[in-house]
Design an enzyme around this catalytic site. Sequence first.
Site, PDB file in Angstrom:
ATOM      1  N   CYS A  58       0.846  -1.199   0.000  1.00 29.79           N
ATOM      2  CA  CYS A  58       0.000   0.000   0.000  1.00 29.79           C
ATOM      3  C   CYS A  58       0.882   1.250   0.000  1.00 29.79           C
ATOM      4  O   CYS A  58       1.963   1.252   0.564  1.00 29.79           O
ATOM      5  CB  CYS A  58      -0.948   0.089   1.190  1.00 29.79           C
ATOM      6  N   ARG A  77       3.584  -0.156  -4.998  1.00 27.52           N
ATOM      7  CA  ARG A  77       3.385  -0.748  -3.669  1.00 27.52           C
ATOM      8  C   ARG A  77       2.056  -1.501  -3.569  1.00 27.52           C
ATOM      9  O   ARG A  77       1.776  -2.143  -2.570  1.00 27.52           O
ATOM     10  CB  ARG A  77       3.412   0.349  -2.600  1.00 27.52           C
ATOM     11  N   TRP A 115      -2.859  -2.690  -1.618  1.00 27.82           N
ATOM     12  CA  TRP A 115      -2.573  -4.102  -1.899  1.00 27.82           C
ATOM     13  C   TRP A 115      -3.318  -4.864  -0.811  1.00 27.82           C
ATOM     14  O   TRP A 115      -2.984  -4.752   0.375  1.00 27.82           O
ATOM     15  CB  TRP A 115      -1.071  -4.366  -1.828  1.00 27.82           C
ATOM     16  N   ASN A 165      -1.241   1.749   5.924  1.00 29.69           N
ATOM     17  CA  ASN A 165      -0.394   0.742   5.278  1.00 29.69           C
ATOM     18  C   ASN A 165       0.153  -0.143   6.390  1.00 29.69           C
ATOM     19  O   ASN A 165       0.797   0.354   7.307  1.00 29.69           O
ATOM     20  CB  ASN A 165       0.746   1.459   4.535  1.00 29.69           C
ATOM     21  N   GLY A 166      -0.111  -1.451   6.317  1.00 39.92           N
ATOM     22  CA  GLY A 166       0.376  -2.341   7.366  1.00 39.92           C
ATOM     23  C   GLY A 166      -0.701  -3.353   7.706  1.00 39.92           C
ATOM     24  O   GLY A 166      -1.677  -3.507   6.969  1.00 39.92           O
ATOM     25  N   GLU A 172      16.394 -17.398 -10.166  1.00 44.89           N
ATOM     26  CA  GLU A 172      16.001 -16.032 -10.491  1.00 44.89           C
ATOM     27  C   GLU A 172      15.304 -15.977 -11.858  1.00 44.89           C
ATOM     28  O   GLU A 172      14.315 -15.262 -12.031  1.00 44.89           O
ATOM     29  CB  GLU A 172      17.241 -15.118 -10.447  1.00 44.89           C
ATOM     30  N   LYS A 201      11.505 -14.599 -12.412  1.00 44.13           N
ATOM     31  CA  LYS A 201      11.166 -13.526 -13.349  1.00 44.13           C
ATOM     32  C   LYS A 201      10.050 -13.969 -14.284  1.00 44.13           C
ATOM     33  O   LYS A 201       9.089 -13.246 -14.499  1.00 44.13           O
ATOM     34  CB  LYS A 201      12.375 -13.120 -14.211  1.00 44.13           C
ATOM     35  N   GLU A 255       6.557 -14.403 -12.470  1.00 41.31           N
ATOM     36  CA  GLU A 255       5.870 -13.233 -11.910  1.00 41.31           C
ATOM     37  C   GLU A 255       5.347 -12.289 -12.981  1.00 41.31           C
ATOM     38  O   GLU A 255       4.356 -11.617 -12.768  1.00 41.31           O
ATOM     39  CB  GLU A 255       6.711 -12.501 -10.863  1.00 41.31           C
ATOM     40  N   HIS A 315      15.500 -36.153  -9.378  1.00 41.18           N
ATOM     41  CA  HIS A 315      14.983 -36.634  -8.091  1.00 41.18           C
ATOM     42  C   HIS A 315      13.480 -36.371  -7.974  1.00 41.18           C
ATOM     43  O   HIS A 315      12.949 -36.264  -6.885  1.00 41.18           O
ATOM     44  CB  HIS A 315      15.744 -35.968  -6.946  1.00 41.18           C
ATOM     45  N   LYS A 362       5.535  -4.105  -5.123  1.00 42.74           N
ATOM     46  CA  LYS A 362       6.992  -3.995  -5.173  1.00 42.74           C
ATOM     47  C   LYS A 362       7.626  -4.245  -3.808  1.00 42.74           C
ATOM     48  O   LYS A 362       8.643  -4.902  -3.688  1.00 42.74           O
ATOM     49  CB  LYS A 362       7.351  -2.598  -5.695  1.00 42.74           C
TER      50      LYS A 362
HETATM   51  O1  M6R Z   1      12.905  -4.904  -1.723  1.00 42.85           O
HETATM   52  P1  M6R Z   1      13.421  -6.303  -1.496  1.00 42.85           P
HETATM   53  O2  M6R Z   1      14.650  -6.573  -2.308  1.00 42.85           O
HETATM   54  O3  M6R Z   1      13.600  -6.656  -0.063  1.00 42.85           O
HETATM   55  O4  M6R Z   1      12.281  -7.237  -2.074  1.00 42.85           O
HETATM   56  C1  M6R Z   1      12.370  -8.615  -1.962  1.00 42.85           C
HETATM   57  C2  M6R Z   1      11.340  -9.299  -2.837  1.00 42.85           C
HETATM   58  O5  M6R Z   1      10.052  -8.917  -2.465  1.00 42.85           O
HETATM   59  C3  M6R Z   1      11.535  -8.974  -4.317  1.00 42.85           C
HETATM   60  O6  M6R Z   1      12.820  -9.276  -4.750  1.00 42.85           O
HETATM   61  C4  M6R Z   1      10.506  -9.737  -5.169  1.00 42.85           C
HETATM   62  O7  M6R Z   1      10.761 -11.102  -5.116  1.00 42.85           O
HETATM   63  C5  M6R Z   1      10.520  -9.240  -6.609  1.00 42.85           C
HETATM   64  N1  M6R Z   1       9.174  -9.071  -7.075  1.00 42.85           N
HETATM   65  C6  M6R Z   1      11.205 -10.150  -7.546  1.00 42.85           C
HETATM   66  O8  M6R Z   1      11.205  -9.660  -8.839  1.00 42.85           O
END
Ligand code: M6R
Length: 611
Positions: free
Chosen positions: A2, A27, A77, A103-104, A484, A488, A491, A507, A606
């Site tokens: 948020c 956010r 969010w 927010n929280g 990673e 990517k 998501e 496995h 984010k």
């Molecule tokens: O701001 P941060 O690096 O702590 O965030 C960690 C994860 O939330 C962040 O890397 C998330 O996995 C991304 N959406 C990946 O692309």
Amino acid sequence: MCGIIGYTGNRELINILTDGLKRLEYRGYDSAGLAVVNNQQLQVFKTKGKVKALEERLHDHLQLLSTASVGIAHTRWATHGEPNEANAHPHLDNAGHFAVVHNGIIDNFAELRNRLLDQGCRFASETDSEVLAHLVAQYYDGNLLEAVASALKQVKGTFGIAVIARDLPQTIVTARRGSPIVIGVGAGETLIASDVTALAAHTDRVIYLNDDDIALVTPETIDIRSLENVPVSREIAALDWDISAAEKNGYDHFMLKEIFEQPQAVSNTIRGRLDFRTATAALSGLNLTPRELAMINRIVIAACGTSMHAGMVGEYYFEDIVGISTEVEQAAEFRYRNPIIEPHTLVLAISQSGETADTLAAVREGLNKGAVVAAICNVVGATIPRESNRGIYLHAGPEIGVASTKAFTCQVTALLLTALLFGRNRRLSQTAGLELIEEIQQIPTLIQQVLDHADKIEIIAKKYADAKDCFFIGRGNLYPAALEGALKLKEISYIHAEGYHAAELKHGPIALLDKGVPVIALANDVPGKEKILSNIQECLARKSPVIATATNNDTSVSHLVHDVITIPSCSAFVAPIPTVVALQLFSYYVAKERGCEIDQPRNLAKSVTVE
Ligand code: M6R
């Protein structure tokens, strides 16, 4: 999660609020709303969906709203209650006297809600946040700051909040615990927001609130206190922020812009940090003397998501280059697992945003247990670097796309610099140190070489854009690169993607392979390549199409697989960086081909500021 913004001053505030919300949309973006005080009335507008929908809703009311002098706004969010108009913020008390954005998460909201229901309150939403509006109303006897403080003392959980009252045409009360609040100090105006991206267009002077700070702001005054009503002093920090860095600048998406910014971003991470004379890295922000460095006997890296994958690459660096025992913790597990932390343990928190709740909790746990705690972070002034007291800033510039890209390459670069520093403090010779420096200096060029072939990656990506499932496999420090790559792809394209160690495939997961399940094998020319060639054969035998990353003209790979993504020749240490850049481009083009909302994927935000 948020985003919050508030404004009090003499300018027309609707555009200030909605522009600020757009900058905070990373956010959360499932509903948006705002409230203003206008002619001693609260006027509230809310919509499901993005800020654009809110703007459309406001369109016919702009004339009426032009006389408002204070307002608060929110982009959500969802945690408690589905994303709909009723659950959108701001929330009001039953008399419509107070409006609250939050927010929280309020952990004890069920208990508070039941108590308020028993006392006759009517609830208009399913959110946890609404209890705050009713509590403020209960405690108000003419002093808004005291009423908000009393309400917050009832709350267990996290909050960044802003409150306005219909009889206070120029006042916002704001407070934080666990969720960030920044105050923007202007000339005859004051803003509050969840982060500086929403403020940078209006001021270059900001105040970061600490946990349990509460502030009453007007256009001319900022009064900050503890929740116990004791005045506290917080310094005004200069905001060194290029607002154009948070624009798309001609790119279709922030993600693509941020991918292409990586040579520059990594150069910024490296700049001024290589000491050729002593063949080491100069990381003054770590604030560790050579003696203190030498005493560290274990490293625990705590992070989430992409930052955790960067940390996993770092684990290879610390063990291989430095010879120091290192483990990577999913940050959420750290404090609940009762980890063994000794005085000479370094807890290294990695976070792009510096606000991730679980990583912040790991920092606090590390500090409580007496560890040396340092942060690798991008956002200057965020909570994690402030609480860690020592660390390394990435200087990558704002990362707006929800999918993290340039943060990863800069984090890995920062980890390599850190390993160089630790290594030179221990077993790494001057010659080996200089060789590592040379490799680090090449990183921006290596990334550029991958970017120069983005068109070829796009052609390959389009071929596989219809896949339903996909595997990424790697070995050594290309194993975290595989994780990673899978993160990517899933998501932003919503293709089910799994990252596996190449040896682990047989496995269990190999049962899922068939001609409809592509495998992306990271087969660069680094130690372990022969073994991954065998793993590729295993996939081909199950009819999976295989796309491989391979070092320039490596026919041992290209003759075997269906498609090749070329990675420039480089050392095994830096190989994850250009490889992940290629995987970022692959995911981006797949998602684009599928028509996905790349910068704001569904269900994500984010900055994950809730547990
Ligand atoms: O701001 P941060 O690096 O702590 O965030 C960690 C994860 O939330 C962040 O890397 C998330 O996995 C991304 N959406 C990946 O692309």
